[in-house]
Design a protein around this motif. Sequence first.
Motif, PDB file in Angstrom:
ATOM      1  N   THR A 192       0.821  -1.203   0.000  1.00  0.00           N
ATOM      2  CA  THR A 192       0.000   0.000   0.000  1.00  0.00           C
ATOM      3  C   THR A 192       0.859   1.258   0.000  1.00  0.00           C
ATOM      4  OG1 THR A 192      -1.757  -1.168   1.180  1.00  0.00           O
ATOM      5  CG2 THR A 192      -1.823   1.231   1.235  1.00  0.00           C
ATOM      6  N   ALA A 193       1.872   1.269   0.863  1.00  0.00           N
ATOM      7  CA  ALA A 193       2.754   2.438   0.939  1.00  0.00           C
ATOM      8  C   ALA A 193       3.465   2.671  -0.392  1.00  0.00           C
ATOM      9  CB  ALA A 193       3.772   2.245   2.053  1.00  0.00           C
ATOM     10  N   ALA A 194       3.965   1.599  -1.000  1.00  0.00           N
ATOM     11  CA  ALA A 194       4.657   1.750  -2.282  1.00  0.00           C
ATOM     12  C   ALA A 194       3.691   2.195  -3.377  1.00  0.00           C
ATOM     13  CB  ALA A 194       5.317   0.426  -2.664  1.00  0.00           C
ATOM     14  N   HIS A 195       2.476   1.707  -3.327  1.00  0.00           N
ATOM     15  CA  HIS A 195       1.473   2.086  -4.325  1.00  0.00           C
ATOM     16  C   HIS A 195       1.210   3.583  -4.286  1.00  0.00           C
ATOM     17  CE1 HIS A 195      -2.172   1.835  -6.766  1.00  0.00           C
ATOM     18  NE2 HIS A 195      -2.783   2.550  -5.834  1.00  0.00           N
ATOM     19  N   TRP A 196       1.049   4.159  -3.088  1.00  0.00           N
ATOM     20  CA  TRP A 196       0.764   5.598  -3.003  1.00  0.00           C
ATOM     21  C   TRP A 196       1.965   6.440  -3.423  1.00  0.00           C
ATOM     22  CZ3 TRP A 196      -3.868   5.502  -3.585  1.00  0.00           C
ATOM     23  CH2 TRP A 196      -4.785   4.831  -2.755  1.00  0.00           C
ATOM     24  N   VAL A 197       3.169   5.908  -3.197  1.00  0.00           N
ATOM     25  CA  VAL A 197       4.351   6.626  -3.664  1.00  0.00           C
ATOM     26  C   VAL A 197       4.374   6.675  -5.191  1.00  0.00           C
ATOM     27  CG1 VAL A 197       6.883   6.532  -3.823  1.00  0.00           C
ATOM     28  CG2 VAL A 197       5.739   6.172  -1.621  1.00  0.00           C
ATOM     29  N   ARG A 198       4.017   5.563  -5.807  1.00  0.00           N
ATOM     30  CA  ARG A 198       4.026   5.506  -7.274  1.00  0.00           C
ATOM     31  C   ARG A 198       2.848   6.257  -7.897  1.00  0.00           C
ATOM     32  NH1 ARG A 198       5.128   0.026  -6.127  1.00  0.00           N
ATOM     33  NH2 ARG A 198       2.959  -0.501  -6.668  1.00  0.00           N
ATOM     34  N   HIS A 199       1.717   6.301  -7.203  1.00  0.00           N
ATOM     35  CA  HIS A 199       0.496   6.875  -7.772  1.00  0.00           C
ATOM     36  C   HIS A 199      -0.176   7.824  -6.767  1.00  0.00           C
ATOM     37  CE1 HIS A 199       0.933   3.752 -10.830  1.00  0.00           C
ATOM     38  NE2 HIS A 199       0.931   2.841  -9.861  1.00  0.00           N
ATOM     39  N   PRO A 200       0.513   8.890  -6.380  1.00  0.00           N
ATOM     40  CA  PRO A 200      -0.055   9.762  -5.337  1.00  0.00           C
ATOM     41  C   PRO A 200      -1.356  10.432  -5.760  1.00  0.00           C
ATOM     42  CG  PRO A 200       1.853  10.778  -6.383  1.00  0.00           C
ATOM     43  CD  PRO A 200       1.811   9.365  -6.862  1.00  0.00           C
ATOM     44  N   TRP A 201      -1.557  10.622  -7.069  1.00  0.00           N
ATOM     45  CA  TRP A 201      -2.768  11.300  -7.533  1.00  0.00           C
ATOM     46  C   TRP A 201      -4.042  10.459  -7.342  1.00  0.00           C
ATOM     47  CZ3 TRP A 201       1.213   9.444 -10.478  1.00  0.00           C
ATOM     48  CH2 TRP A 201       0.935   8.345 -11.314  1.00  0.00           C
ATOM     49  N   LEU A 202      -3.872   9.174  -7.064  1.00  0.00           N
ATOM     50  CA  LEU A 202      -5.036   8.310  -6.845  1.00  0.00           C
ATOM     51  C   LEU A 202      -5.497   8.288  -5.387  1.00  0.00           C
ATOM     52  CD1 LEU A 202      -4.051   5.207  -9.020  1.00  0.00           C
ATOM     53  CD2 LEU A 202      -5.716   6.999  -9.562  1.00  0.00           C
ATOM     54  N   ARG A 203      -4.663   8.823  -4.491  1.00  0.00           N
ATOM     55  CA  ARG A 203      -4.991   8.712  -3.074  1.00  0.00           C
ATOM     56  C   ARG A 203      -6.165   9.611  -2.719  1.00  0.00           C
ATOM     57  NH1 ARG A 203      -0.726   7.557   1.611  1.00  0.00           N
ATOM     58  NH2 ARG A 203      -2.225   7.065   3.258  1.00  0.00           N
ATOM     59  N   ASP A 204      -7.124   9.031  -2.046  1.00  0.00           N
ATOM     60  CA  ASP A 204      -8.312   9.761  -1.572  1.00  0.00           C
ATOM     61  C   ASP A 204      -9.032  10.483  -2.697  1.00  0.00           C
ATOM     62  OD1 ASP A 204      -7.761   8.981   1.085  1.00  0.00           O
ATOM     63  OD2 ASP A 204      -6.411  10.693   1.341  1.00  0.00           O
ATOM     64  N   VAL A 205      -8.979   9.918  -3.909  1.00  0.00           N
ATOM     65  CA  VAL A 205      -9.568  10.610  -5.043  1.00  0.00           C
ATOM     66  C   VAL A 205     -11.074  10.812  -4.870  1.00  0.00           C
ATOM     67  CG1 VAL A 205      -9.898   8.462  -6.372  1.00  0.00           C
ATOM     68  CG2 VAL A 205      -9.705  10.663  -7.565  1.00  0.00           C
ATOM     69  N   ALA A 206     -11.744   9.866  -4.265  1.00  0.00           N
ATOM     70  CA  ALA A 206     -13.187  10.003  -4.068  1.00  0.00           C
ATOM     71  C   ALA A 206     -13.492  11.150  -3.113  1.00  0.00           C
ATOM     72  CB  ALA A 206     -13.775   8.698  -3.548  1.00  0.00           C
ATOM     73  N   ALA A 207     -12.737  11.239  -1.997  1.00  0.00           N
ATOM     74  CA  ALA A 207     -12.974  12.308  -1.025  1.00  0.00           C
ATOM     75  C   ALA A 207     -12.651  13.668  -1.633  1.00  0.00           C
ATOM     76  CB  ALA A 207     -12.137  12.068   0.226  1.00  0.00           C
ATOM     77  N   VAL A 208     -11.558  13.732  -2.408  1.00  0.00           N
ATOM     78  CA  VAL A 208     -11.181  15.006  -3.045  1.00  0.00           C
ATOM     79  C   VAL A 208     -12.253  15.426  -4.042  1.00  0.00           C
ATOM     80  CG1 VAL A 208      -9.512  16.107  -4.587  1.00  0.00           C
ATOM     81  CG2 VAL A 208      -8.707  14.656  -2.698  1.00  0.00           C
ATOM     82  N   THR A 209     -12.742  14.496  -4.834  1.00  0.00           N
ATOM     83  CA  THR A 209     -13.778  14.812  -5.816  1.00  0.00           C
ATOM     84  C   THR A 209     -15.051  15.284  -5.136  1.00  0.00           C
ATOM     85  OG1 THR A 209     -12.859  13.162  -7.344  1.00  0.00           O
ATOM     86  CG2 THR A 209     -15.137  13.882  -7.716  1.00  0.00           C
ATOM     87  N   ALA A 210     -15.428  14.597  -4.075  1.00  0.00           N
ATOM     88  CA  ALA A 210     -16.646  14.990  -3.347  1.00  0.00           C
ATOM     89  C   ALA A 210     -16.507  16.382  -2.771  1.00  0.00           C
ATOM     90  CB  ALA A 210     -16.935  13.974  -2.236  1.00  0.00           C
ATOM     91  N   ALA A 211     -15.311  16.718  -2.248  1.00  0.00           N
ATOM     92  CA  ALA A 211     -15.085  18.037  -1.681  1.00  0.00           C
ATOM     93  C   ALA A 211     -15.194  19.126  -2.756  1.00  0.00           C
ATOM     94  CB  ALA A 211     -13.706  18.101  -1.010  1.00  0.00           C
ATOM     95  N   ARG A 212     -14.688  18.832  -3.943  1.00  0.00           N
ATOM     96  CA  ARG A 212     -14.778  19.804  -5.040  1.00  0.00           C
ATOM     97  C   ARG A 212     -16.218  20.021  -5.461  1.00  0.00           C
ATOM     98  NH1 ARG A 212      -9.772  17.686  -8.884  1.00  0.00           N
ATOM     99  NH2 ARG A 212      -8.082  18.552  -7.623  1.00  0.00           N
ATOM    100  N   LEU A 213     -16.989  18.947  -5.468  1.00  0.00           N
ATOM    101  CA  LEU A 213     -18.394  19.064  -5.871  1.00  0.00           C
ATOM    102  C   LEU A 213     -19.207  19.878  -4.878  1.00  0.00           C
ATOM    103  CD1 LEU A 213     -19.040  15.440  -7.194  1.00  0.00           C
ATOM    104  CD2 LEU A 213     -18.815  17.549  -8.550  1.00  0.00           C
ATOM    105  N   ARG A 214     -18.780  19.876  -3.635  1.00  0.00           N
ATOM    106  CA  ARG A 214     -19.519  20.640  -2.605  1.00  0.00           C
ATOM    107  C   ARG A 214     -19.185  22.125  -2.661  1.00  0.00           C
ATOM    108  NH1 ARG A 214     -18.371  15.958   0.599  1.00  0.00           N
ATOM    109  NH2 ARG A 214     -16.524  16.979   1.496  1.00  0.00           N
ATOM    110  N   GLN A 215     -18.093  22.480  -3.351  1.00  0.00           N
ATOM    111  CA  GLN A 215     -17.704  23.912  -3.385  1.00  0.00           C
ATOM    112  C   GLN A 215     -18.673  24.750  -4.197  1.00  0.00           C
ATOM    113  OE1 GLN A 215     -13.674  23.840  -4.858  1.00  0.00           O
ATOM    114  NE2 GLN A 215     -12.833  23.104  -2.903  1.00  0.00           N
TER     115      GLN A 215
END
Length: 215
Positions: A192-215
């Motif tokens: 998991t740790a290595a995955h987030w290092v390789r693909h940081p843009w995927l981390r918490d993508v659902a929460a980030v998207t939801a936060a943007r939609l609420r703006q």
Amino acid sequence: MSDLNPGRIEGRAAALRIENLDTDQIIPKQFLRGIDKSGLAPGVLYDQRFDAQGQPRPDFVLNRPEYADTRILVGGANFGCGSSREHAVWGLQQFGIRAVIAPSFGEIFYSNALNNGLLVVMLPEPVIAALMRDADDVANGQVRIDVQALTVRSAGVEAPFSLSARHQRMALEGLDVIGLSLTCQAQIDAFTAAHWVRHPWLRDVAAVTAARLRQ
């Protein structure tokens, strides 16, 4: 007799001379109304244990006082056929059953049983017949299953059986399929740790998207 050692199951055995015992017979549908897997023991083999008026059938083996502490069932061929309900396994475990020995099993029941910690053992029909005779002998109806040595013993039987290495390990260590997965927790965390290092843009993508939609 010890119920605390997952590598050895020893205790009273009962013979169920019923071939093609399906999961609806093991746990009838009317006992599946709950939203979790608790409280299933009263429904186990209900139509075999009780008559149409709900009275216990005195001639059914598991209703006999001398079999009240049964830990091992010796069943007929194709045990657990039918639907894929895991409730059949959970119910048997809640009823006090720790192992089922039969000539063959329904494929899904077999997997469900081993994945949930209910040991299932396949032996040839002549050996099953001998085990059933021993189980009928109240004074000598004890059966011992050694998971390390992969043997079954009773008063008149000593027979080998086979398990996959994974299922043998699970039985020896008292693990269900989730517990087995959790033995790899360190490797999971490292991946998991290595995955987030390789693909940081995927981390918490659902929460980030939801936060943007609420703006």
